[in-house]
Write a protein that holds these residues in place. Structure first.
Motif, PDB file in Angstrom:
ATOM      1  N   THR A   2       0.939  -1.220   0.062  1.00 36.94           N
ATOM      2  CA  THR A   2       0.090   0.075  -0.053  1.00 36.94           C
ATOM      3  C   THR A   2       1.187   1.229   0.042  1.00 36.94           C
ATOM      4  O   THR A   2       2.150   1.042   0.360  1.00 36.94           O
ATOM      5  CB  THR A   2      -0.933   0.019   1.180  1.00 36.94           C
ATOM      6  OG1 THR A   2      -0.009   0.338   2.583  1.00 36.94           O
ATOM      7  CG2 THR A   2      -1.534  -1.244   1.495  1.00 36.94           C
ATOM      8  N   ILE A  61      -7.976   0.799   2.086  1.00 40.32           N
ATOM      9  CA  ILE A  61      -7.564   0.275   3.158  1.00 40.32           C
ATOM     10  C   ILE A  61      -8.493   0.279   4.508  1.00 40.32           C
ATOM     11  O   ILE A  61      -8.482  -0.175   5.275  1.00 40.32           O
ATOM     12  CB  ILE A  61      -6.054   0.617   3.785  1.00 40.32           C
ATOM     13  CG1 ILE A  61      -6.119   2.442   3.702  1.00 40.32           C
ATOM     14  CG2 ILE A  61      -4.951   0.181   2.564  1.00 40.32           C
ATOM     15  CD1 ILE A  61      -5.047   2.756   4.509  1.00 40.32           C
ATOM     16  N   LEU A  66     -10.189  -4.798   3.040  1.00 44.31           N
ATOM     17  CA  LEU A  66      -9.202  -3.928   1.913  1.00 44.31           C
ATOM     18  C   LEU A  66     -10.023  -3.611   0.628  1.00 44.31           C
ATOM     19  O   LEU A  66      -9.440  -3.176  -0.375  1.00 44.31           O
ATOM     20  CB  LEU A  66      -7.873  -4.486   1.559  1.00 44.31           C
ATOM     21  CG  LEU A  66      -7.198  -4.642   2.991  1.00 44.31           C
ATOM     22  CD1 LEU A  66      -5.926  -5.498   2.273  1.00 44.31           C
ATOM     23  CD2 LEU A  66      -6.837  -3.408   3.684  1.00 44.31           C
ATOM     24  N   ALA A  79       4.541  -8.171   3.200  1.00 42.60           N
ATOM     25  CA  ALA A  79       3.492  -7.133   2.809  1.00 42.60           C
ATOM     26  C   ALA A  79       4.121  -5.748   3.368  1.00 42.60           C
ATOM     27  O   ALA A  79       4.922  -5.806   4.383  1.00 42.60           O
ATOM     28  CB  ALA A  79       2.324  -7.268   3.743  1.00 42.60           C
ATOM     29  N   TRP A  80       3.858  -4.634   2.683  1.00 45.41           N
ATOM     30  CA  TRP A  80       4.358  -3.318   2.882  1.00 45.41           C
ATOM     31  C   TRP A  80       3.304  -2.382   3.025  1.00 45.41           C
ATOM     32  O   TRP A  80       2.482  -2.179   2.155  1.00 45.41           O
ATOM     33  CB  TRP A  80       5.189  -3.140   1.808  1.00 45.41           C
ATOM     34  CG  TRP A  80       6.609  -3.855   1.668  1.00 45.41           C
ATOM     35  CD1 TRP A  80       6.907  -4.906   1.112  1.00 45.41           C
ATOM     36  CD2 TRP A  80       7.997  -3.112   2.030  1.00 45.41           C
ATOM     37  NE1 TRP A  80       8.198  -5.513   1.345  1.00 45.41           N
ATOM     38  CE2 TRP A  80       8.922  -4.202   1.869  1.00 45.41           C
ATOM     39  CE3 TRP A  80       8.326  -1.944   2.613  1.00 45.41           C
ATOM     40  CZ2 TRP A  80      10.229  -4.224   2.102  1.00 45.41           C
ATOM     41  CZ3 TRP A  80       9.768  -2.011   2.995  1.00 45.41           C
ATOM     42  CH2 TRP A  80      10.484  -3.142   2.665  1.00 45.41           C
ATOM     43  N   HIS A  81       3.296  -1.977   4.347  1.00 45.10           N
ATOM     44  CA  HIS A  81       1.906  -0.934   4.393  1.00 45.10           C
ATOM     45  C   HIS A  81       2.627   0.489   4.643  1.00 45.10           C
ATOM     46  O   HIS A  81       3.213   0.787   5.671  1.00 45.10           O
ATOM     47  CB  HIS A  81       1.407  -1.432   5.693  1.00 45.10           C
ATOM     48  CG  HIS A  81       0.129  -0.531   6.003  1.00 45.10           C
ATOM     49  ND1 HIS A  81      -0.535  -0.222   5.066  1.00 45.10           N
ATOM     50  CD2 HIS A  81      -0.486  -0.042   7.203  1.00 45.10           C
ATOM     51  CE1 HIS A  81      -1.637   0.703   5.529  1.00 45.10           C
ATOM     52  NE2 HIS A  81      -1.449   0.390   6.702  1.00 45.10           N
ATOM     53  N   THR A 103      -4.923   0.647   9.021  1.00 46.22           N
ATOM     54  CA  THR A 103      -3.798  -0.198   9.578  1.00 46.22           C
ATOM     55  C   THR A 103      -4.469  -1.768  10.104  1.00 46.22           C
ATOM     56  O   THR A 103      -4.128  -2.655   9.883  1.00 46.22           O
ATOM     57  CB  THR A 103      -2.875   0.234  10.518  1.00 46.22           C
ATOM     58  OG1 THR A 103      -2.335   1.607   9.936  1.00 46.22           O
ATOM     59  CG2 THR A 103      -1.798  -0.640  10.971  1.00 46.22           C
ATOM     60  N   MET A 106      -5.831  -3.753   7.404  1.00 42.10           N
ATOM     61  CA  MET A 106      -4.555  -4.537   6.643  1.00 42.10           C
ATOM     62  C   MET A 106      -4.219  -5.742   7.420  1.00 42.10           C
ATOM     63  O   MET A 106      -3.945  -6.704   7.228  1.00 42.10           O
ATOM     64  CB  MET A 106      -3.506  -3.395   6.502  1.00 42.10           C
ATOM     65  CG  MET A 106      -2.051  -3.965   5.835  1.00 42.10           C
ATOM     66  SD  MET A 106      -2.509  -4.254   4.470  1.00 42.10           S
ATOM     67  CE  MET A 106      -0.624  -4.328   3.416  1.00 42.10           C
ATOM     68  N   LEU A 119       5.849  -8.473   7.530  1.00 40.03           N
ATOM     69  CA  LEU A 119       5.138  -7.357   7.356  1.00 40.03           C
ATOM     70  C   LEU A 119       6.101  -6.128   7.756  1.00 40.03           C
ATOM     71  O   LEU A 119       6.833  -5.999   8.615  1.00 40.03           O
ATOM     72  CB  LEU A 119       3.742  -6.937   8.529  1.00 40.03           C
ATOM     73  CG  LEU A 119       3.500  -5.537   8.448  1.00 40.03           C
ATOM     74  CD1 LEU A 119       2.694  -5.258   7.391  1.00 40.03           C
ATOM     75  CD2 LEU A 119       2.301  -5.581   9.861  1.00 40.03           C
ATOM     76  N   TYR A 121       6.224  -2.286   8.226  1.00 33.31           N
ATOM     77  CA  TYR A 121       5.175  -1.140   8.511  1.00 33.31           C
ATOM     78  C   TYR A 121       5.899   0.028   8.722  1.00 33.31           C
ATOM     79  O   TYR A 121       6.929   0.111   9.191  1.00 33.31           O
ATOM     80  CB  TYR A 121       4.525  -1.498   9.802  1.00 33.31           C
ATOM     81  CG  TYR A 121       3.547  -0.298  10.238  1.00 33.31           C
ATOM     82  CD1 TYR A 121       2.550  -0.056   9.393  1.00 33.31           C
ATOM     83  CD2 TYR A 121       3.873   0.310  11.192  1.00 33.31           C
ATOM     84  CE1 TYR A 121       1.805   1.048   9.991  1.00 33.31           C
ATOM     85  CE2 TYR A 121       3.238   1.397  11.821  1.00 33.31           C
ATOM     86  CZ  TYR A 121       1.870   1.538  11.021  1.00 33.31           C
ATOM     87  OH  TYR A 121       1.233   2.832  11.319  1.00 33.31           O
TER      88      TYR A 121
END
Length: 354
Positions: A2, A61, A66, A79-81, A103, A106, A119, A121
């Motif tokens: 995201t 999100i 989502l 996963a990249w938030h 968040t 997610m 993850l 974050y």
């Protein structure tokens, strides 16, 4: 991921794909789909192989699940938030909806990813609020008041991530300080933070006046260029030792406000006369005195960061970057490139994506 096609996400994505050799799915809101496809075309011109490895899908999100099919997450391994409201003036309701609920949504979605290895974050150093003193990478709950709803909701969101980590979710938290343009090219996506001061100085004759709040000899402004953030995070994300860690992606030797003013004065070719002003009075003047905001073109909320009492410790990131050759360059070494880019792109605004 995201936060694509944002300033950091756009630069990070090719580096992540280079490391993993895999494919990426970028979750993008409908209103940013055109921008995302333009950015993808730019990446494709640099590396034609990327287009076949990046898929852009519409989602949100702030919606449970989502707003995407559950099948999309079936094979996710990383996963990249990065998506958030990066806006100091945002109202609390919007900040809660995007930063906290977004968040949480997610995290809930990732609970279904049976192949998830990590993850990554993106938080912020300013989850500290106005904590007076050194703030470590392990700390979060220090009971300090927040400057704005952005800080408060990023704090709440990081607390939620940490709760899931304690329950077993593999994650790494990155806390950038104030991110400015690329140290090599000066490129940035918006002008805010120290750019407000640079623009103010450039609008004046050689003898320039600058209101200064707090104690400029004590308060520090922690600035890092985008390329340092991208290089550091791209490296750390590939290290098994970074799992479970929190990093202040910050300058270990930030300038005091007085030093910053001196550097900006030289970079803009101005002789600066500092006018001391109480912080509360400065903010009230911008908000309520007719003509002040139009003159300064800086939101009142930005004033707080020039009288910020927190000093960000960087033991984790310096320890884990040791031997990599990656370190935060001193602000004076690249400020001229930031000013040159700003002069060349006078129409670039300060609006955030959300």
């Amino acid at each position: 991921m995201t936060g694509f096609p944002g300033f950091l996400g756009s630069a990070l994505l090719p580096r992540i794909l280079q490391r993993t050799g895999g494919e990426a799915v970028c979750l993008v809101q409908r209103r940013f789909l055109a921008a995302a496809n333009r950015r993808l075309a730019e990446l494709d011109s640099d590396d034609p192989s990327l287009r076949q490895r990046i898929r852009i899908i519409e989602g949100d999100i702030t919606q449970p699940g989502l707003g995407i099919d559950r099948d999309v997450l079936a094979e996710v391994t990383e996963a990249w938030h990065l998506a958030a409201v990066y806006d100091l003036t945002i109202d609390r309701e919007t900040a809660l909806r995007v930063n906290v609920t977004g968040t949480t949504n997610m995290l809930n979605a990732l609970e279904r990813c049976t192949s998830l290895s990590r993850l990554h974050y993106f938080s912020t150093c300013y989850v500290s609020g106005r904590y007076a003193g050194p703030f470590s990478e392990e700390e979060l709950e220090v009971g300090a008041p927040f400057n704005n709803f952005y800080e408060e909701t990023k704090h709440l969101a990081e607390a939620e991530v940490r709760q899931r980590m304690s329950a077993g979710m593999p994650a790494t938290i990155y806390r950038p300080s104030i991110v400015v343009g690329d140290s090599r090219t000066g490129e940035t996506q918006k002008f805010d933070g120290p750019y407000f001061v640079m623009q103010w100085l450039l609008r004046q004759p050689r003898k320039a006046v600058l209101p200064v709040v707090g104690d400029p000899a004590m308060a520090r402004v922690n600035l890092v260029p985008r390329d340092f953030v991208v290089d550091a995070v791209a490296y750390l994300s590939g290290q098994s030792s970074s799992a479970g860690r929190t990093y202040h992606v910050a300058d270990p030797h930030p300038l005091t406000v007085a030093e910053l003013i001196s550097v900006l004065a030289e970079a803009t070719g101005r002789d600066v006369v500092s006018i001391p002003l109480p912080r509360r009075l400065a903010k009230a003047s911008i908000r309520h005195v007719p003509g002040i905001y139009r003159l300064l073109r800086m939101p009142a909320e930005a004033v707080d960061y020039f009288a910020h009492p927190t000093y960000y410790l960087t033991e984790h990131i310096r320890e884990d970057l040791a031997g990599s050759g990656i370190e935060a360059p001193p602000f004076p070494s690249y400020v001229d490139r930031l000013v040159a880019f700003m002069r060349a792109h006078p129409d670039l605004g300060s609006a955030a994506m959300y």
